[in-house]
Design an enzyme around this catalytic site. Structure first.
Site, PDB file in Angstrom:
ATOM      1  N   THR A 118       0.814  -1.213   0.000  1.00 46.67           N
ATOM      2  CA  THR A 118       0.000   0.000   0.000  1.00 46.67           C
ATOM      3  C   THR A 118       0.846   1.261   0.000  1.00 46.67           C
ATOM      4  OG1 THR A 118      -1.793  -1.131   1.160  1.00 46.67           O
ATOM      5  CG2 THR A 118      -1.781   1.255   1.286  1.00 46.67           C
ATOM      6  N   SER A 138       1.490  -7.612  -0.544  1.00 46.70           N
ATOM      7  CA  SER A 138       2.206  -8.495   0.374  1.00 46.70           C
ATOM      8  C   SER A 138       1.629  -9.913   0.418  1.00 46.70           C
ATOM      9  CB  SER A 138       2.239  -7.907   1.782  1.00 46.70           C
ATOM     10  OG  SER A 138       0.953  -7.839   2.352  1.00 46.70           O
ATOM     11  N   THR A 189       1.014  -4.187   4.294  1.00 45.15           N
ATOM     12  CA  THR A 189       0.730  -4.466   5.700  1.00 45.15           C
ATOM     13  C   THR A 189       0.094  -5.833   5.946  1.00 45.15           C
ATOM     14  OG1 THR A 189      -1.417  -3.332   5.553  1.00 45.15           O
ATOM     15  CG2 THR A 189       0.496  -2.020   6.253  1.00 45.15           C
ATOM     16  N   ASP A 190      -0.529  -6.430   4.935  1.00 44.90           N
ATOM     17  CA  ASP A 190      -1.270  -7.669   5.165  1.00 44.90           C
ATOM     18  C   ASP A 190      -0.392  -8.798   5.702  1.00 44.90           C
ATOM     19  OD1 ASP A 190      -3.564  -6.437   4.422  1.00 44.90           O
ATOM     20  OD2 ASP A 190      -3.788  -7.468   2.501  1.00 44.90           O
TER      21      ASP A 190
END
Length: 346
Positions: free
Chosen positions: A39, A86, A119-120
């Protein structure tokens, strides 16, 4: 003043200015940024779109150009390791990243590194690096919850704080860290707790290492290491053993467990209910897998708490399923002794 003297004065002033710039530059610690996408490098046609953007749209140079203040805290260089969401990060990227970081931190010119990441699965990469980077120098994971094109995007300020942390002497000896939303967390314990909100990264039981105040890191504690944290050398590895995660629930189908084994899993992590609980119909399969040399780690789907030692399988301790998977895969690169594998968790 004669023209000749004027020229001489200008030349001296120019040389002094150039020397001053070089001296100031030399005073800043070296920080290398490894970009993987996510992101923080995402973009959308809408400035209010924070969910349907395209991850990994911008390259590392675009990220650096967006934050000119980086030059005030470090001598920054960048390398594009990957540029993807990710959820697409795989063992090839993890191994490439760990090897590159170990090599970079072995040089005197580099004080720390920053990894920009979606971030995932950021916590998984951070945990992997925490276990495989052999250096006391700062390793900082950073991402964003809003794409670069969004109003009030959080990526640029997160990146500045990450580089500032990597350049800070007080960040040494703390293992890999995660920085978002002004918070500094241990990559060993920190996890993503909310799908879309800004303050998503937390270690509910263990707490934060510190926070940023007016652009400066403030640590709550002196450097410490998670209890019994292992270290793995992946320098010579080209791959990692396959470990699958199975989610436990009411009426859990034992066939899912068998399918994982049939598909080549060398280890299995079960995201159990509560304290790693699993249905009675699954326990015989776990016991048989352990007897056959396939370790089964029982974690918890609750998101917090310590899973105790188990008669059928191995309790994951404080590790959630996704981190238990990383540790089990790394453990299997060193041993197939079930007692030794158990020792990494219980």
């Amino acid at each position: 003043m004669t023209p000749r003297r004027l020229v001489a004065a200008i030349s001296i002033a120019a040389c002094s200015l150039a020397y001053g710039i070089q001296a100031n530059a030399a005073e800043h610690p070296g920080v290398k940024i490894y970009a993987t996408g996510g992101t923080i490098a995402g973009s959308s046609a809408s400035s209010t779109d924070t969910t349907n953007y395209k991850s990994g749209s911008l390259g590392v140079q675009a990220l650096l150009d967006a934050v000119p203040e980086l030059a005030d805290v470090a001598e920054v260089t960048g390398e594009q390791i990957a540029n993807t969401g990710s959820s697409n990060i795989d063992q090839e990227i993890l191994l490439k990243l760990s090897k590159a970081i170990n090599e970079e931190l072995a040089t005197d010119a580099t004080h720390g590194v920053v990894i920009t990441h979606g971030t995932d699965t950021l916590e998984e990469t951070g945990f992997f690096l925490d276990l495989t980077v052999d250096s006391d120098k700062p390793v900082v994971m950073v991402g964003a919850m809003r794409p670069a094109t969004a109003i009030s995007a959080d990526g640029p300020f997160n990146l500045l704080e990450a580089v500032t942390l990597a350049a800070d002497e007080g960040a040494e000896g703390r293992g890999a860290m995660i920085v978002l939303n002004d918070r500094i967390g241990s990559a060993y314990y920190t996890t993503k707790t909310n799908a879309i909100m800004m303050d998503t990264f937390k270690a509910t039981e263990q707490g934060y290492l510190g926070a940023f105040i007016s652009g400066k890191p403030h640590f709550y504690y002196t450097p410490a290491t998670p209890t019994d944290k292992p270290r793995f050398d992946v320098t010579s590895l080209d791959g990692l053993p396959k470990v699958d995660i199975i989610y436990a629930h009411q009426e859990m189908d034992p066939a899912l467990f068998t399918a994982a084994l049939d598909n080549g899993a060398k280890g299995i992590v079960i995201a159990g209910s509560g304290n790693g609980s699993i249905p009675e119909t699954v326990k015989p399969l776990v016991k048989q897998a352990m007897a056959d040399g396939i370790p089964v780690v029982r974690s918890t789907r609750t998101g917090n708490g310590i899973v105790s030692a188990k008669e059928e399988g191995i309790g994951s301790g404080a590790l959630n399923p996704q981190k238990a998977r990383i540790l089990l895969s790394l453990a299997l690169t060193e041993t197939d002794d079930m007692d030794k594998v158990r020792g990494y968790f219980e």
